[in-house]
Scaffold this active site. Structure first.
Site, PDB file in Angstrom:
ATOM      1  N   CYS A 109       0.947  -0.959  -0.071  1.00 18.06           N
ATOM      2  CA  CYS A 109      -0.242   0.216  -0.484  1.00 18.06           C
ATOM      3  C   CYS A 109       0.605   1.212  -0.453  1.00 18.06           C
ATOM      4  CB  CYS A 109      -0.986  -0.145   1.237  1.00 18.06           C
ATOM      5  SG  CYS A 109      -1.703   1.438   1.095  1.00 18.06           S
ATOM      6  N   CYS A 119      -5.130   6.013  -4.389  1.00 15.94           N
ATOM      7  CA  CYS A 119      -3.796   4.603  -4.641  1.00 15.94           C
ATOM      8  C   CYS A 119      -2.848   4.978  -4.452  1.00 15.94           C
ATOM      9  CB  CYS A 119      -5.188   3.677  -5.415  1.00 15.94           C
ATOM     10  SG  CYS A 119      -4.278   2.166  -4.970  1.00 15.94           S
TER      11      CYS A 119
HETATM   12  N1  API Z   1      -5.848  -2.827  -2.062  1.00 11.34           N
HETATM   13  C1  API Z   1      -4.489  -2.674  -2.113  1.00 11.34           C
HETATM   14  C2  API Z   1      -3.699  -2.355  -1.729  1.00 11.34           C
HETATM   15  C3  API Z   1      -3.995  -0.562  -1.102  1.00 11.34           C
HETATM   16  C4  API Z   1      -3.175  -0.204  -2.413  1.00 11.34           C
HETATM   17  C5  API Z   1      -3.447   1.162  -2.265  1.00 11.34           C
HETATM   18  N2  API Z   1      -4.305   2.215  -0.231  1.00 11.34           N
HETATM   19  C6  API Z   1      -1.890   2.184  -1.730  1.00 11.34           C
HETATM   20  O1  API Z   1      -1.941   3.508  -1.590  1.00 11.34           O
HETATM   21  O2  API Z   1      -1.010   2.016  -2.739  1.00 11.34           O
HETATM   22  C7  API Z   1      -4.841  -4.345  -3.091  1.00 11.34           C
HETATM   23  O3  API Z   1      -4.957  -4.661  -2.274  1.00 11.34           O
HETATM   24  O4  API Z   1      -3.792  -4.064  -3.671  1.00 11.34           O
END
Ligand code: API
Length: 263
Positions: A76, A201
């Site tokens: 993340c 994200c």
């Molecule tokens: N939900 C994403 C992980 C967190 C991604 C996001 N919150 C970031 O800031 O990279 C997954 O399961 O691939």
């Protein structure tokens, strides 16, 4: 047992942060993590992050990341940035950090609430027309389109995330992208494991910036990403076709509140 927690957000991607160096919280209890992230029955967040003692020589700490569905997940980017700000708040680091996450080692710097996080190298980018697929620590389907603000991201993102292409390979995150003036892109993201649109994200905008360069939509190597929760920037070095290194994700990370909760 009462657990102290801190709530952080980075461009609207929000996280429950726990200093778990005493290993009070059992890592595998999906039900507890899901409840803590629940926006009605718990604290509410897109994910939960544990700061733990380092395993690797020379590291300041270790990062464990859980999506709000309660399951441990891949990297993340915004959460990593918030964790560096949290580590500074706790006095674990000063203005630089070296830590290990699920996708390997990371370096970071923090100053005046802005955190720059080095992301893993990108070794492969698959391109299909206006779509790119790549992994920036988490898997990302990137689609370049128009009128991103009018999209039904939850519905359209879920349709791609649960499609045959991804369904039996662990799923994917989905990013809808619209080019602005050069080196700037609007991004809206459907996040796997949240199973909804998030306001930002980190690994997603990193994937968008690199996909934009790899598909010839920009020649720049410092890209501005406008997301519903704010603005991030991604810089990188293109080594060869599909090979990108020295990738840095930069943006704000803020402590919103702290509290205690019965677990
Ligand atoms: N939900 C994403 C992980 C967190 C991604 C996001 N919150 C970031 O800031 O990279 C997954 O399961 O691939």
């Amino acid at each position: 047992m009462k657990i102290q927690f801190y709530k952080y957000q980075g461009t609207g991607n929000d996280f429950v942060m726990i200093d778990n160096r005493q290993e009070l919280l059992s890592k595998k209890d999906t039900k507890i993590v899901k409840r803590l992230c629940d926006r009605k029955f718990g604290i509410g967040a897109d994910g939960l992050i544990l700061l733990e003692n380092p395993d690797a020589e020379g590291d300041d700490f270790k990062m464990l990341y859980f999506n709000s569905d309660g399951n441990e997940s891949s990297m993340c980017g915004n959460g990593g940035r918030c964790l560096v700000a949290f580590a500074k708040f706790l006095g674990v680091i000063e203005d630089e950090a070296v830590f290990t996450a699920v996708d390997g080692p990371h370096k970071a710097t923090v100053s005046d609430g802005m955190v720059s996080l080095q992301m893993q190298n990108v070794e492969e980018i698959r391109k299909f027309g206006n779509v790119c697929f790549l992994n920036t620590g988490s898997p990302h389907h990137v689609v370049f389109t128009k009128n991103v603000k009018d999209l039904k991201v939850k519905e359209e993102g879920a349709a791609i995330r649960y499609s045959d292409v991804y369904m039996n390979n662990g799923g994917t995150n989905v990013n809808f992208v619209e080019a602005e003036e050069n080196d700037t892109f609007l991004v809206r993201t459907y996040e796997r494991g949240v199973e909804d649109e998030t306001l930002s994200c980190g690994t997603g905008v990193t994937a968008v910036a690199i996909a934009a360069n790899a598909s010839g939509r920009t020649n720049g190597n410092t890209i501005r990403l406008i997301v519903p929760g704010g603005e991030l920037s991604v810089s990188f070095e293109k080594k060869e076709e599909g090979q990108y290194e020295n990738i840095w994700l930069t943006g704000p990370a803020e402590q919103v509140f702290k509290g205690e909760i019965e677990c």
